[in-house]
Scaffold this motif. Sequence first.
Motif, PDB file in Angstrom:
ATOM      1  N   ILE A  13       0.824  -1.212   0.000  1.00  0.00           N
ATOM      2  CA  ILE A  13       0.000   0.000   0.000  1.00  0.00           C
ATOM      3  C   ILE A  13       0.858   1.262   0.000  1.00  0.00           C
ATOM      4  O   ILE A  13       0.612   2.203  -0.758  1.00  0.00           O
ATOM      5  N   CYS A  17       2.431   3.704  -3.731  1.00  0.00           N
ATOM      6  CA  CYS A  17       1.253   4.584  -3.761  1.00  0.00           C
ATOM      7  C   CYS A  17       1.242   5.448  -5.023  1.00  0.00           C
ATOM      8  O   CYS A  17       0.240   5.528  -5.728  1.00  0.00           O
ATOM      9  N   CYS A  46      -5.977  -2.748  -4.606  1.00  0.00           N
ATOM     10  CA  CYS A  46      -6.126  -3.395  -3.306  1.00  0.00           C
ATOM     11  C   CYS A  46      -6.724  -2.487  -2.240  1.00  0.00           C
ATOM     12  O   CYS A  46      -7.614  -2.886  -1.503  1.00  0.00           O
ATOM     13  N   GLU A  47      -6.303  -1.222  -2.180  1.00  0.00           N
ATOM     14  CA  GLU A  47      -6.795  -0.351  -1.106  1.00  0.00           C
ATOM     15  C   GLU A  47      -8.233   0.114  -1.325  1.00  0.00           C
ATOM     16  O   GLU A  47      -8.903   0.537  -0.383  1.00  0.00           O
ATOM     17  N   ASP A  50     -10.327  -2.224   0.428  1.00  0.00           N
ATOM     18  CA  ASP A  50     -10.096  -2.008   1.855  1.00  0.00           C
ATOM     19  C   ASP A  50     -11.155  -1.094   2.452  1.00  0.00           C
ATOM     20  O   ASP A  50     -11.683  -1.330   3.517  1.00  0.00           O
ATOM     21  N   ASN A  51     -11.484  -0.013   1.742  1.00  0.00           N
ATOM     22  CA  ASN A  51     -12.429   0.971   2.253  1.00  0.00           C
ATOM     23  C   ASN A  51     -13.868   0.526   2.097  1.00  0.00           C
ATOM     24  O   ASN A  51     -14.730   0.876   2.888  1.00  0.00           O
TER      25      ASN A  51
END
Length: 416
Positions: A13, A17, A46-47, A50-51
């Motif tokens: 992550i 970035c 991927c992130e 996550d959210n």
Amino acid sequence: MMRIIRIFVASSIVSFCSERKRMGALFCEWNNRLVNKSIFLDVKFCEELDNAVPEKRKQDEYNSYIENSDLFVMLTDSECGNYTMEEFEVALHSKNKPRILVFCREDTTELSDYVERIKNTIGNQGEFVFYSNYKTEVEQYLLSYFQNYIKKSDINTVPDKKLTKILFFLGASELQYEDERNEILRFILSLNEKMLKMGIYIQAEPDIVNNSTNWTVQIEKHKILIDESETAFFLFFSEIDTLLEKDFKYAVECFKKKKYPKIFTYFFDQVLTESEQIVNLKRYIDCEMNHYYSEFSNVDSIKLSILIQLADKHIPGFSISVDDGRISDEIQRQDLLDVSSLNIFSKNDTLINLKKKLDNLSHEYENVAKEFSNDYERRDLIVKLSEIDDAMNIVSEKIHKEENETLKMLFEMHRR
């Protein structure tokens, strides 16, 4: 019919970035061309999951998307984390057998056991590529890959006549703020995945990743794009480059002649010293244009403005509301944007006081619940818990109302 190519991008992550933002911008720009051939790159990072996904279901959601992907792209260096390794394993053993492209940033450190295993087990399902320059090597590799993929695949290249395009012009100054511009394009990339289901495609122009170095060509191209755009967003940082200045002046000329594109101007408020150009431009907008401009500290302000523009078009199946600092699509109930850090919400005195009151009630509830756990016979505590719960619901409703009144005010500001 639109052909959807599903892509999952995995990486550390923090370490990658900037590369992921640029990759998102790149996919967004490629979609602008591919959508005319009824092809859309549906990219998940991927992130993002996550959210959007509750804690207990995160890995299930990751795995489901990876297993059904056409392409798994991984960015790594000599080290690889547990989660990224797990995602690689899911792609490698998926029944769908997505193509796997692993890009390993070269350094002087010996490859870790994880990265060595990836390199040795990828086999015929993919490729392991070392690189030293992301822009010239990884991007060119991906471009070549997709060109060959589309040639080899039996893909419909007839434009979807039912698709409605909304064209936004995005002008931004200074290369050192490339991350911010790329983040906006990546946001549009994720929005398009949702909007396509409603027959809408958002086309953000011009290209800021692979732009021509010929200024004359760029100026003429930008004029055409501004002429075709419904809305133009201009982001100014500490300086104004010549191309952006010409773009802005041309957009103003167009607006004076035909009342479009609508122009939204943003100045970065974290600049320590404004150049004379910036000061003069603000004065021009204020005094000569009789227009207003906004200041921003992060690009979530521009993302929110994009959402408001879309919602104000009354697209069937799309409207937005805000709840607990997050913008969501009211109809599809999809989380779109966290706006809790934006000044208009974070420095709203009414919201600040209501949230303090809610916190106090929450602490009070916890204390009473703890007291009740030691003596279940106390009916007075049951009544007290019920009263606090009712009070919390009332305050939560007031917060929700104030947030949406603030959003309504932003709608009105955008319509001026």
